[in-house]
Write an enzyme that holds these catalytic residues in place. Structure first.
Site, mmCIF file in Angstrom:
data_model
loop_
_atom_site.group_PDB
_atom_site.id
_atom_site.type_symbol
_atom_site.label_atom_id
_atom_site.label_comp_id
_atom_site.label_asym_id
_atom_site.label_seq_id
_atom_site.Cartn_x
_atom_site.Cartn_y
_atom_site.Cartn_z
ATOM 1 N N SER A 26 13.363 -5.801 -2.239
ATOM 2 C CA SER A 26 12.366 -6.894 -1.976
ATOM 3 C C SER A 26 12.856 -7.810 -0.670
ATOM 4 O O SER A 26 11.822 -8.374 -0.271
ATOM 5 C CB SER A 26 12.418 -7.713 -3.409
ATOM 6 O OG SER A 26 11.881 -6.773 -4.331
ATOM 7 N N THR A 35 9.396 8.079 0.975
ATOM 8 C CA THR A 35 8.268 8.959 0.480
ATOM 9 C C THR A 35 8.296 10.121 1.585
ATOM 10 O O THR A 35 8.304 9.508 2.736
ATOM 11 C CB THR A 35 7.093 8.362 0.121
ATOM 12 O OG1 THR A 35 7.350 7.456 -0.684
ATOM 13 C CG2 THR A 35 6.240 9.288 -0.277
ATOM 14 N N GLY A 62 -1.325 -0.923 2.630
ATOM 15 C CA GLY A 62 -0.767 0.113 1.815
ATOM 16 C C GLY A 62 -0.745 0.010 0.333
ATOM 17 O O GLY A 62 -0.946 0.995 -0.432
ATOM 18 N N GLU A 117 6.323 -0.262 -2.875
ATOM 19 C CA GLU A 117 5.409 -1.145 -2.073
ATOM 20 C C GLU A 117 5.062 -2.832 -2.346
ATOM 21 O O GLU A 117 4.164 -3.155 -2.553
ATOM 22 C CB GLU A 117 3.982 -0.387 -1.629
ATOM 23 C CG GLU A 117 4.286 0.751 -1.060
ATOM 24 C CD GLU A 117 3.014 1.425 -0.284
ATOM 25 O OE1 GLU A 117 2.113 0.785 -0.006
ATOM 26 O OE2 GLU A 117 3.156 2.783 0.041
#
Lengths: 381, 261
Positions: free
Chosen positions: A134, A160, A243, A364
């Protein structure tokens, strides 16, 4: 039952229909098998690429589709409703192209963007580190200038398609000046000194490989610096704002799939001499699930339409991500409840959906970060 | 250059529930999603393969209501060059003979055709006679149920597969071919194809443009009348065989009882 959508024109409708057809015929039939085997769906991404789905919201000039976000996200939702791992991979690929598309020079875009949008290549996005999640500005992967190259050392985490992707949009530290010392490099996967660690052993999205990417004296040409030294954090946050709309759309697709499964099952399953859907207890549960799905879809579309008009959309994107992913968690959990014991087995997909719904609340930008973003807008208003 | 015309029909999606109108037993088009018939995608694919192997132009021909433009656009987005759409309320309820005449009339509006490719049978009506009827009206060879097709110059070779076996057919163009599911795997349209489709010409015709006798069309012109229609009864529960060591025998007995073996 397919979602009833409002699309801006016939081409958008055809595009979403194409995504739905590929999802239904090519993705859904093999999703469970690939997830069970933890197998990365590389061939399926190639098919998406061949069909022109890997560059949808970017400029036609560089081989993109030039479609509005409103349309791209609904095509993405269709893909994710058949197979969340592929949806998330497509969303991340699209985000990985954002930096170059929006911050690259024309020369850089001419050189790399057509291949990235053209469907042959798959992209990954490397911002997080083990100790910088974060708090992204705390990242420590170092890029030291050496002649015409940056020499990169450090480890990026939670990537990813890590080890599967062809390029990595990577945020690195080029100076000690805190948030202003972060820069963005477009790193080719074949760069010597760049390696993937063993894939993470995850609770869900097991078809999507997640791995750390380790940079050991990896030499990246300075021509691959996007947006100038120090621009990295702004680029990263800008990429994430778009995103997270992708993640919201994927989560809506996942929740829709769980709802569809629950409705179908509860029409067929008989107890006390009638289909269980005839019980008001279940009717209300299913109605709440449907309301959650449609609210979430409306939220991401509102943000997307603002984005398409060039209006600020960051707050709405955070609301959409928060609402859609929390809804997906609730809807998939309730779908397991509707299917009862059957839902808890791997013979039905809803337990997988429930496992898959957890991580969108985390990646995200955790949903706690989304609340911070929303609150910041409230304070500044 | 080979001018290929592909017949395309919009049908209710086989994934959705299909119904007939209670009043006249025609297809209830509102009850189901409408899509291009899958067999027509294979017909388009075969036409595109011929075009890509040499020179040719692919025209899509569709007889159907206004919303059949969606099916036409799908064929165009796969790569067909242009389309002819016959749309007229007078056609509603037309039988196969009338439909074949309308198609033949519309073919007269295409600037010379060498080869007509159709699916062997639509998934809604399942008549399966249109290609043969059309060839008869046009006075050209019919090569139906093709599982393989090749074209060298103007010589067309087809492997025709039916329950009786495989027949090798050969004919000179012009000709009518119908294809089976085994002919190929159709391509998906690409996004670029979708965008290109919107610029491709679609000529819309009515019955008045075709020189077909309107009296032969529609429900009133049909040679046969549907008197009654009932939905298929719901599927009955299957028979469960408990295996007490003799499961195999019981299964065989069941299959023999059903005259399946």
């Amino acid at each position: 039952m397919p979602a009833e959508r409002l699309l801006p024109d016939a081409e958008s409708a055809d595009l979403v229909a194409l995504a739905r057809e590929i999802a239904r015929d090519e993705l859904a039939p093999v999703a469970a098998e690939y997830e069970e085997a933890e197998r990365f769906p590389r061939e399926q991404f190639r098919l998406l690429g061949k069909s022109g789905l890997l560059g949808l919201p970017y400029s036609e000039h560089w081989g993109g589709g030039d479609v509005p976000y409103e349309t791209y996200l609904q095509a993405l939702e269709e893909i994710a409703s058949a197979w969340m791992s592929v949806g998330v991979g497509l969303s991340v690929h699209t985000m990985s192209c954002f930096s170059l598309a929006h911050y690259g020079t024309d020369e850089q875009r001419d050189e790399w963007l057509p291949a990235m949008l053209g469907g042959e290549l798959l992209g990954a996005y490397a911002l997080s580190e083990t100790h910088a999640g974060s708090d992204a500005a705390a990242l420590s992967t170092r890029a030291r200038r050496d002649g015409e190259d940056y020499v990169v050392n450090g480890t990026k985490a939670w990537i990813t398609a890590g080890g599967q992707a062809d390029f990595y949009t990577t945020m690195v530290r080029t100076s000690d000046d805190g948030a202003k010392g972060i820069s963005c490099l477009l790193v080719d996967a074949s760069t010597p000194g760049l390696e993937a660690a063993a894939p993470e052993r995850k609770m869900g999205l097991t078809g999507s490989t997640t791995a750390q990417m380790i940079f050991s004296d990896a030499r990246v040409p300075t021509t691959r610096l996007i947006g100038g030294e120090g621009a990295g954090l702004k680029i990263a946050l800008d990429s994430l704002a778009s995103g997270r709309l992708g993640i919201a759309a994927c989560s809506v697709g996942l929740a829709q799939a769980a709802l569809d499964e629950a409705v179908e099952y509860s029409k067929a399953r008989q107890q006390f001499g009638k289909p269980i859907i005839e019980n008001q207890g279940l009717e209300f549960l299913l109605a709440d699930m449907a309301a959650a799905v449609e609210t979430s879809r409306a939220m991401y579309l509102d943000a997307a339409r603002r984005r398409d008009r060039g209006m600020p959309f960051q707050r709405q994107a955070s609301v959409a991500k928060l609402v859609a992913t929390d809804s997906a968690m609730k809807v998939t959990t309730d779908a397991v409840q509707v299917l009862g014991g059957a839902g808890y087995t791997r013979d039905f997909p809803v337990e997988r959906y429930m496992r898959e719904a957890k991580v969108p609340q985390i990646f995200e930008g955790t949903n706690q970060i989304q609340r911070m973003v929303i609150a910041r807008h409230l304070k500044e208003a | 250059m080979t001018n290929i015309v592909v017949l395309v029909k919009q049908v209710p999606d086989t994934y959705s529930e299909r119904k007939l109108n209670e009043s006249d037993h025609t297809l209830d088009r509102e009850s189901a999603d409408a899509v291009i018939d899958e067999i027509n995608e294979r017909a388009v694919e075969e036409a595109l393969k011929i075009k890509e192997a040499g020179e040719g132009e692919v025209t899509v021909l569709c007889v159907g209501p206004d919303r059949a433009t969606d099916a036409i656009r799908k064929a165009l987005s796969m790569g067909a060059d242009k389309a002819v759409h016959v749309s007229d309320e007078a056609l509603q309820g037309s039988d196969m003979v009338a439909t074949a005449k309308v198609i033949a009339g519309a073919l007269g509006k295409v600037d010379g055709y060498d080869l007509v490719i159709a699916g062997n049978e639509a998934s809604d009506g399942r008549g399966g006679a249109i290609p043969a009827m059309l060839a008869e009206i046009l006075g050209v060879p019919q090569l139906t149920h093709a599982r393989e097709l090749s074209l060298e110059g103007t010589t067309l070779k087809v492997d025709r597969e039916t329950e009786d076996g495989v027949t090798h057919l050969e004919a000179n163009l012009p000709a009518v071919v119908s294809v089976t599911e085994k002919i190929n795997e159709p391509r998906y349209p690409s996004f670029k194809g979708i965008m290109a489709a919107k610029k491709k010409p679609v000529e819309t015709l009515t019955v008045a443009d075709l020189g077909v006798d309107a009296g032969e069309l529609g429900l009133s012109g049909a040679a046969a009348t549907v008197l009654e229609a009932a939905p298929k009864p719901p599927r009955a529960a299957g028979e469960r065989v408990e295996d007490d060591g003799d499961g195999g025998t019981k299964v065989v007995e069941y299959l023999a009882g059903q005259k399946l073996i």
